[in-house]
Design a protein around this motif. Structure first.
Motif, PDB file in Angstrom:
ATOM      1  N   ALA A  33       0.956  -0.921  -0.361  1.00 46.75           N
ATOM      2  CA  ALA A  33       0.308   0.402  -0.049  1.00 46.75           C
ATOM      3  C   ALA A  33       0.979   1.474   0.006  1.00 46.75           C
ATOM      4  CB  ALA A  33      -1.226   0.030   1.256  1.00 46.75           C
ATOM      5  N   VAL A  34       2.085   1.439   0.590  1.00 48.08           N
ATOM      6  CA  VAL A  34       2.872   2.227   0.832  1.00 48.08           C
ATOM      7  C   VAL A  34       4.030   2.460  -0.283  1.00 48.08           C
ATOM      8  CG1 VAL A  34       5.485   3.346   1.801  1.00 48.08           C
ATOM      9  CG2 VAL A  34       3.269   2.124   3.572  1.00 48.08           C
ATOM     10  N   ASN A  35       3.564   1.895  -1.064  1.00 49.07           N
ATOM     11  CA  ASN A  35       4.763   1.626  -2.855  1.00 49.07           C
ATOM     12  C   ASN A  35       3.587   2.230  -3.583  1.00 49.07           C
ATOM     13  OD1 ASN A  35       6.659   0.722  -1.805  1.00 49.07           O
ATOM     14  ND2 ASN A  35       6.472  -1.491  -1.746  1.00 49.07           N
ATOM     15  N   LYS A  36       2.475   1.955  -3.306  1.00 50.99           N
ATOM     16  CA  LYS A  36       1.885   2.438  -4.109  1.00 50.99           C
ATOM     17  C   LYS A  36       1.243   3.592  -4.286  1.00 50.99           C
ATOM     18  CE  LYS A  36      -1.537  -1.963  -5.561  1.00 50.99           C
ATOM     19  NZ  LYS A  36      -2.184  -2.417  -5.819  1.00 50.99           N
ATOM     20  N   ALA A  37       0.841   4.105  -2.884  1.00 49.98           N
ATOM     21  CA  ALA A  37       0.732   5.193  -2.503  1.00 49.98           C
ATOM     22  C   ALA A  37       1.764   6.266  -2.931  1.00 49.98           C
ATOM     23  CB  ALA A  37       0.817   5.955  -1.044  1.00 49.98           C
ATOM     24  N   LEU A  38       3.303   6.005  -2.670  1.00 49.69           N
ATOM     25  CA  LEU A  38       4.439   6.945  -3.345  1.00 49.69           C
ATOM     26  C   LEU A  38       4.550   6.655  -4.965  1.00 49.69           C
ATOM     27  CD1 LEU A  38       7.008   6.053  -0.421  1.00 49.69           C
ATOM     28  CD2 LEU A  38       5.835   7.784  -0.467  1.00 49.69           C
ATOM     29  N   ASP A  39       4.099   5.875  -5.475  1.00 43.41           N
ATOM     30  CA  ASP A  39       4.124   5.485  -6.973  1.00 43.41           C
ATOM     31  C   ASP A  39       3.093   7.047  -7.042  1.00 43.41           C
ATOM     32  OD1 ASP A  39       6.183   3.822  -7.144  1.00 43.41           O
ATOM     33  OD2 ASP A  39       4.732   2.057  -7.399  1.00 43.41           O
ATOM     34  N   CYS A  40       1.887   6.863  -6.793  1.00 41.90           N
ATOM     35  CA  CYS A  40       0.739   7.554  -7.237  1.00 41.90           C
ATOM     36  C   CYS A  40       1.436   9.298  -7.192  1.00 41.90           C
ATOM     37  CB  CYS A  40      -0.371   7.519  -6.618  1.00 41.90           C
ATOM     38  SG  CYS A  40      -1.758   8.501  -6.712  1.00 41.90           S
ATOM     39  N   VAL A  41       2.361   9.320  -5.819  1.00 43.65           N
ATOM     40  CA  VAL A  41       2.361  10.933  -5.327  1.00 43.65           C
ATOM     41  C   VAL A  41       3.190  11.253  -6.588  1.00 43.65           C
ATOM     42  CG1 VAL A  41       3.517  12.122  -3.708  1.00 43.65           C
ATOM     43  CG2 VAL A  41       2.230  10.720  -3.393  1.00 43.65           C
ATOM     44  N   GLN A  42       3.925  10.517  -6.580  1.00 43.52           N
ATOM     45  CA  GLN A  42       6.134  10.456  -7.249  1.00 43.52           C
ATOM     46  C   GLN A  42       5.570  10.886  -8.874  1.00 43.52           C
ATOM     47  OE1 GLN A  42       8.456   7.216  -7.094  1.00 43.52           O
ATOM     48  NE2 GLN A  42       8.865   8.043  -4.687  1.00 43.52           N
ATOM     49  N   THR A  43       4.556   9.842  -9.471  1.00 44.27           N
ATOM     50  CA  THR A  43       4.272  10.531 -11.161  1.00 44.27           C
ATOM     51  C   THR A  43       3.131  11.430 -10.699  1.00 44.27           C
ATOM     52  OG1 THR A  43       3.976   7.663 -10.593  1.00 44.27           O
ATOM     53  CG2 THR A  43       2.543   9.128 -12.979  1.00 44.27           C
ATOM     54  N   ALA A  44       1.950  11.830 -10.252  1.00 42.34           N
ATOM     55  CA  ALA A  44       1.666  13.097  -9.695  1.00 42.34           C
ATOM     56  C   ALA A  44       1.919  13.629  -9.920  1.00 42.34           C
ATOM     57  CB  ALA A  44       0.321  13.049  -8.540  1.00 42.34           C
ATOM     58  N   ASP A  45       3.981  14.127  -8.724  1.00 44.97           N
ATOM     59  CA  ASP A  45       4.506  15.115  -8.943  1.00 44.97           C
ATOM     60  C   ASP A  45       5.522  15.930 -10.372  1.00 44.97           C
ATOM     61  OD1 ASP A  45       6.210  17.355  -7.825  1.00 44.97           O
ATOM     62  OD2 ASP A  45       7.642  15.874  -7.613  1.00 44.97           O
ATOM     63  N   THR A  46       5.817  14.331 -11.981  1.00 41.98           N
ATOM     64  CA  THR A  46       5.955  14.091 -12.833  1.00 41.98           C
ATOM     65  C   THR A  46       4.512  14.698 -13.568  1.00 41.98           C
ATOM     66  OG1 THR A  46       7.375  12.306 -11.999  1.00 41.98           O
ATOM     67  CG2 THR A  46       7.237  12.471 -14.414  1.00 41.98           C
ATOM     68  N   ILE A  47       3.770  14.629 -13.382  1.00 47.33           N
ATOM     69  CA  ILE A  47       2.594  14.881 -14.369  1.00 47.33           C
ATOM     70  C   ILE A  47       2.411  16.535 -13.783  1.00 47.33           C
ATOM     71  CG2 ILE A  47       0.237  15.415 -14.477  1.00 47.33           C
ATOM     72  CD1 ILE A  47       0.566  12.030 -14.365  1.00 47.33           C
ATOM     73  N   ALA A  48       2.878  16.760 -13.269  1.00 49.15           N
ATOM     74  CA  ALA A  48       2.653  18.348 -12.334  1.00 49.15           C
ATOM     75  C   ALA A  48       3.932  19.181 -13.229  1.00 49.15           C
ATOM     76  CB  ALA A  48       2.704  18.872 -10.920  1.00 49.15           C
ATOM     77  N   ASP A  49       5.000  18.654 -12.912  1.00 53.04           N
ATOM     78  CA  ASP A  49       6.065  19.253 -13.890  1.00 53.04           C
ATOM     79  C   ASP A  49       5.603  19.298 -15.618  1.00 53.04           C
ATOM     80  OD1 ASP A  49       7.610  19.004 -11.371  1.00 53.04           O
ATOM     81  OD2 ASP A  49       8.991  17.730 -12.001  1.00 53.04           O
ATOM     82  N   SER A  50       5.066  18.531 -15.348  1.00 54.89           N
ATOM     83  CA  SER A  50       4.903  18.151 -17.733  1.00 54.89           C
ATOM     84  C   SER A  50       3.671  19.368 -17.566  1.00 54.89           C
ATOM     85  CB  SER A  50       4.198  17.167 -17.445  1.00 54.89           C
ATOM     86  OG  SER A  50       5.054  15.999 -17.368  1.00 54.89           O
ATOM     87  N   VAL A  51       2.477  19.872 -16.312  1.00 53.60           N
ATOM     88  CA  VAL A  51       1.892  20.717 -16.843  1.00 53.60           C
ATOM     89  C   VAL A  51       2.355  21.872 -16.724  1.00 53.60           C
ATOM     90  CG1 VAL A  51      -0.636  21.959 -15.668  1.00 53.60           C
ATOM     91  CG2 VAL A  51      -0.099  18.793 -15.962  1.00 53.60           C
ATOM     92  N   THR A  52       3.255  22.158 -15.596  1.00 49.14           N
ATOM     93  CA  THR A  52       3.725  23.890 -15.867  1.00 49.14           C
ATOM     94  C   THR A  52       4.336  23.331 -17.063  1.00 49.14           C
ATOM     95  OG1 THR A  52       3.857  23.087 -14.131  1.00 49.14           O
ATOM     96  CG2 THR A  52       5.979  24.804 -15.139  1.00 49.14           C
ATOM     97  N   ASP A  53       5.066  23.107 -17.634  1.00 47.44           N
ATOM     98  CA  ASP A  53       6.146  22.306 -18.869  1.00 47.44           C
ATOM     99  C   ASP A  53       5.418  23.306 -20.480  1.00 47.44           C
ATOM    100  OD1 ASP A  53       8.596  22.105 -17.916  1.00 47.44           O
ATOM    101  OD2 ASP A  53       8.495  20.223 -18.375  1.00 47.44           O
TER     102      ASP A  53
END
Length: 134
Positions: A33-53
């Motif tokens: 569960a922790v790994n899934k949550a962290l994956d979600c957070v990390q990917t969402a952060d990457t997406i946030a960077d992509s949206v800024t781009d």
């Protein structure tokens, strides 16, 4: 630029808090569960960077229209990653909503709009972040 930095700083702070909560939750719910949550957070952060781009690409579309395609492709790639890693209904809905918003921008660009409205993409990315951090 300052608003972008503040928004990013807020996202990073939120992610740090979520990561701490996820690690604490992991003590009682298991590593998966922790790994899934962290994956979600990390990917969402990457997406946030992509949206800024993407926002910057729209601003610079007259100079380099290929930036729009690159930014949209980066968001698509990250959406595929997060969609493959979760069974969570809310996360999947947020991913679908963001995917539709990206498709709408892509369609607008194909139809000749050199400055498409990326507001729905930003809103959908914020919703994905919220779902990943709740």
């Amino acid at each position: 630029m300052a608003a972008s930095r503040r928004r990013r700083r807020g996202v990073i702070t939120t992610f740090a808090a979520v990561a701490a909560a996820a690690l604490t939750a992991g003590l009682t719910t298991g590593c998966d569960a922790v790994n899934k949550a962290l994956d979600c957070v990390q990917t969402a952060d990457t997406i946030a960077d992509s949206v800024t781009d993407l926002q910057q690409a729209v601003e610079n579309a007259a100079d380099d229209p290929s930036q729009l395609d690159s930014s949209l492709a980066a968001i698509d790639k990250n959406l595929d990653k997060i969609g493959d890693k979760t069974d969570d209904t809310d996360v999947n809905k947020a991913v679908d909503d963001l995917d539709k918003a990206v498709d709408n921008v892509r369609t607008a660009v194909r139809n000749g709009d050199s400055t498409p409205d990326v507001g729905p993409v930003t809103d959908a990315a914020g919703e994905l972040t919220k779902v990943c951090t709740s």
